[in-house]
Design a protein around this motif. Structure first.
Motif, PDB file in Angstrom:
ATOM      1  N   HIS A  74       0.839  -1.193   0.000  1.00 29.81           N
ATOM      2  CA  HIS A  74       0.000   0.000   0.000  1.00 29.81           C
ATOM      3  C   HIS A  74       0.875   1.246   0.000  1.00 29.81           C
ATOM      4  O   HIS A  74       1.797   1.369   0.817  1.00 29.81           O
ATOM      5  CB  HIS A  74      -0.905   0.006   1.237  1.00 29.81           C
ATOM      6  N   SER A  75       0.613   2.188  -0.910  1.00 25.67           N
ATOM      7  CA  SER A  75       1.302   3.472  -0.952  1.00 25.67           C
ATOM      8  C   SER A  75       2.821   3.245  -1.065  1.00 25.67           C
ATOM      9  O   SER A  75       3.266   2.653  -2.048  1.00 25.67           O
ATOM     10  CB  SER A  75       0.914   4.310   0.267  1.00 25.67           C
TER      11      SER A  75
ATOM     12  N   ASP B 226      -8.363   9.355  -3.758  1.00 24.77           N
ATOM     13  CA  ASP B 226      -6.968   9.424  -3.318  1.00 24.77           C
ATOM     14  C   ASP B 226      -6.422  10.824  -3.594  1.00 24.77           C
ATOM     15  O   ASP B 226      -6.347  11.261  -4.744  1.00 24.77           O
ATOM     16  CB  ASP B 226      -6.157   8.370  -4.074  1.00 24.77           C
TER      17      ASP B 226
ATOM     18  N   TRP C  36      -7.084   1.265  -6.670  1.00 29.31           N
ATOM     19  CA  TRP C  36      -6.946   2.715  -6.431  1.00 29.31           C
ATOM     20  C   TRP C  36      -8.246   3.303  -5.928  1.00 29.31           C
ATOM     21  O   TRP C  36      -9.311   3.093  -6.505  1.00 29.31           O
ATOM     22  CB  TRP C  36      -6.542   3.409  -7.736  1.00 29.31           C
TER      23      TRP C  36
ATOM     24  N   ASP D 231      -3.039   1.999  -4.276  1.00 28.50           N
ATOM     25  CA  ASP D 231      -2.751   3.443  -4.272  1.00 28.50           C
ATOM     26  C   ASP D 231      -1.289   3.692  -4.568  1.00 28.50           C
ATOM     27  O   ASP D 231      -0.513   4.093  -3.707  1.00 28.50           O
ATOM     28  CB  ASP D 231      -3.191   4.060  -2.937  1.00 28.50           C
TER      29      ASP D 231
ATOM     30  N   GLN E 286      -2.412   7.725 -11.689  1.00 31.98           N
ATOM     31  CA  GLN E 286      -2.960   6.459 -12.173  1.00 31.98           C
ATOM     32  C   GLN E 286      -2.888   6.365 -13.692  1.00 31.98           C
ATOM     33  O   GLN E 286      -2.628   5.282 -14.241  1.00 31.98           O
ATOM     34  CB  GLN E 286      -4.399   6.288 -11.686  1.00 31.98           C
TER      35      GLN E 286
ATOM     36  N   HIS F 146      -7.108   7.603  -0.007  1.00 36.65           N
ATOM     37  CA  HIS F 146      -5.777   7.023  -0.195  1.00 36.65           C
ATOM     38  C   HIS F 146      -5.591   5.801   0.699  1.00 36.65           C
ATOM     39  O   HIS F 146      -4.939   4.839   0.294  1.00 36.65           O
ATOM     40  CB  HIS F 146      -4.701   8.075   0.107  1.00 36.65           C
ATOM     41  N   ASN F 147      -6.125   5.860   1.890  1.00 40.63           N
ATOM     42  CA  ASN F 147      -6.092   4.712   2.808  1.00 40.63           C
ATOM     43  C   ASN F 147      -7.469   4.033   2.779  1.00 40.63           C
ATOM     44  O   ASN F 147      -8.126   3.888   3.803  1.00 40.63           O
ATOM     45  CB  ASN F 147      -5.753   5.163   4.229  1.00 40.63           C
TER      46      ASN F 147
END
Length: 290
Positions: A108-109, A229, A225, A133, A237, A259-260
């Motif tokens: 993630h991220s 975000d 996604w 994301d 993206q 985003h989370n």
């Protein structure tokens, strides 16, 4: 939903890269191995709601805490900071140390950027990659510029504070609508406990990331996604999709998610878990009882 990380097995491993690294395990020992790699300041807390869902569906979850996070070492790496390449080396060495020959990687991220580096460094070790994301270039990202330099409205940036960041900033950084108060508090406590040196090294390394080799990423790849975000928005993206055009990648937009996104609510977390399970195991493995 009930979860209790006291049931997770915590391990500390001394790596050849010079650090002691913490990781956690939950789920059946013979289950499908999933390597869960958190966001930049999230630690194992990031997966407190999702990992039990994955474990109940038959997955062996290996939840790493990389440099700067949780119980893992936090050395100062100077101007380089903790780069995705550096952390990928740590994780590959951890896999060697614990005998994890091959697994599915879920990041993630910043964790998704680390997944990209793992794919470059040793694709033979991974069955698939789920990038949640993600982006391919952080060098001009306005959020990371703000973290480094301040926002001009009172927040002085990560070099402007000697001991800890302001509480209002940390509250905003971890803001979510998740209905579980214990989870919300755990995410806040996690960033409150991070030393400034860790923040500085993590953001320095993250802000340098760019991947010109994303187009050669090995299959299979899934990109999830959140459409709301605000860190890696639509333009990121579009660039990721363009670079992955040679790869038979699967793109999953999560409508209305942040985003989370898997922190937004238990329902949202379950939706993300379903996507990961469908991609890594097939729908027949997901019971929906979470």
């Amino acid at each position: 939903m009930n979860y209790n990380i006291e049931t997770w097995k915590k391990h500390m491993v001394s790596l050849d890269t010079g650090i002691n690294m913490a990781y956690y395990e939950t789920g059946p020992a013979q289950g499908t191995p999933l390597l869960l790699i958190h966001g930049v300041t999230d630690g194992h807390v990031s997966w407190m709601q999702m990992a039990p869902m994955l474990a109940r569906a038959g997955c062996r979850c290996i939840i790493v805490e990389y440099r700067g996070n949780g119980a893992t070492d936090k050395p100062d790496c100077g101007e380089s900071g903790y780069t995705a390449e550096m952390i990928a080396e740590d994780i590959l060495n951890l896999m060697n140390k614990i005998g994890l020959e091959r697994c599915h990687a879920v990041g993630h991220s910043f964790g998704s950027l680390i997944c990209q580096e793992l794919a470059i460094k040793d694709p033979s070790r991974f069955r698939s990659y789920t990038l949640i994301d993600t982006t391919s270039d952080c060098r001009n990202n306005p959020v990371f510029r703000m973290l480094l330099n301040g926002d001009g409205h009172g927040f002085r940036g990560i070099y402007g504070y000697s001991d800890h960041l302001p509480e209002d900033f940390l509250l905003d950084w971890t803001q979510m609508n998740n209905e579980d108060e214990a989870f919300r508090q755990a995410t806040l406590d996690n960033v409150k406990n991070m030393p400034m040196l860790a923040w500085q090294n993590l953001i320095r390394g993250l802000a340098k990331f760019h991947n010109d080799r994303l187009g050669s990423m090995p299959e299979p790849v899934q990109v999830i996604w959140g459409t709301e975000d605000d860190i890696f928005p639509m333009k990121d993206q579009e660039l990721v999709r363009k670079k992955l055009s040679r790869c038979n990648a699967t793109f999953i937009p999560m409508e209305g998610a942040s985003h989370n996104g898997f922190w937004d609510s238990l329902r949202s977390c379950r939706a993300y878990a379903e996507q990961i399970l469908r991609f890594t195991q097939g729908e027949r493995y997901f019971t929906g009882k979470s």
